[in-house]
Design an enzyme around this catalytic site. Sequence first.
Site, short mmCIF file in Angstrom:
data_model
loop_
_atom_site.label_atom_id
_atom_site.label_comp_id
_atom_site.label_asym_id
_atom_site.label_seq_id
_atom_site.Cartn_x
_atom_site.Cartn_y
_atom_site.Cartn_z
N ASP A 122 0.87 -1.17 0.00
CA ASP A 122 0.00 0.00 0.00
C ASP A 122 0.92 1.24 0.00
OD1 ASP A 122 -2.24 1.74 0.56
OD2 ASP A 122 -1.62 1.70 2.67
N ASP A 124 -0.06 5.12 1.10
CA ASP A 124 -0.24 6.06 2.22
C ASP A 124 -0.29 5.32 3.55
OD1 ASP A 124 -0.96 8.89 1.02
OD2 ASP A 124 -1.90 7.36 -0.24
N ASP A 314 -1.96 -0.55 5.72
CA ASP A 314 -2.31 0.02 7.02
C ASP A 314 -3.78 0.26 7.22
OD1 ASP A 314 -2.49 2.20 5.18
OD2 ASP A 314 -2.41 3.57 6.89
MG LIG Z 1 -2.86 3.19 3.38
#
Ligand SMILES: [Mg+2]
Length: 373
Positions: A122, A124, A314
């Site tokens: 991922d 961000d 996240d």
């Molecule tokens: Mg993310």
Amino acid sequence: MTNQSVVDCASGINVVAMTVALANSSLFSPVAAALPKPSFGGSGGYITLSRTNSIKNIEINNGERVKRVHAWVESMRASSPTRKSSLSDDHKTWILQHPSALGMFEEIIEASKGKQIVVFLDYDGTLSPIVEDPEKAFMTTEMREAVRDVAKYFPTAIVSGRCRAKVHNFVKLSELFYAGSHGMDIKGPANGDKRKTGNHGILFQPAKEFVPMMNNVYKILMEKTKIIPGAKVENNKFCLSVHFRRVDEKLWVDLAEKVKSVLKDYPKLRLTQGRKVLEIRPTIKWDKGKALEFLLESLGYGNSDDVLPVYIGDDRTDEDAFKVLRKRGQGLGILVSKFPKETAASYSLEEPIEVMQFLQRLVEWKRTLANIT
Ligand SMILES: [Mg+2]
């Protein structure tokens, strides 16, 4: 895949469609229901409702609708903690259930014996920090080097909610696969080594026909939200993100109402919620988990036992990928989080710098192996 969805755009923005964070709740999706349930008791669990049930139920009456909007806002707060307190017993239990991927590195390497590691990242909150302005979520030079090195040894894909061009512009590495708009826009490396990247020329856009509609809705959202100070609408091609990061929390409910109101004229679009973001996206059954499966298939590992996918993310949209790995019974899901969260991931890393260290260790291990053999 169930019809709960997923997303993550420009920021740390990920979302399982219609997901509401509630204390002590559990995941209801078929796959997740079979997973062991972490027993932390704080402000962390998520209830995932199917779109059919959730959206229809929300519309039952105004009271329910208002409750729903408040639930989104509360969920955003819960998924965006700002302080790290001393470890509670629940947190310690959670870490035992989701140990550090750095601490378990040797075991992970052991599990990869005879298998091709494929790395999914991922952006961000995983490679870059979550910052107030999503346009400034830059990754460090060191992180870029780590990703570049990893891609020398393992097929590597960036899977983000941001539009593909934007995330590519942040990462700036042409040798990677990019799955933008939560996997709805997938492209292989421009000049990839075909031995490592398989069908590297792939371009896959399962929601292509939605682009004109998304552009219309983008204009409407811009107009509706312009009176809310700090609100930012981002057009991620197949996903529209409304960022709350710079909006006074007192106005979050107002902003959520405005975003929600746009959907009534667009039954083919749905709303999802993530870390200080609401997102609008097509109702197609496609998410980061589907993107992961598609990329493995493209690399020739669709039904292979000789592959070890490693997915690091996240946010809630990454949960779909973690669930796919659970379902396949192969690979490692690694959640980036300093806080206990209900997750289908097996391991954890606290923050992007630990992601970088993990990637660097993968490279060191591979280089050492190459020198020995
Ligand atoms: Mg993310």
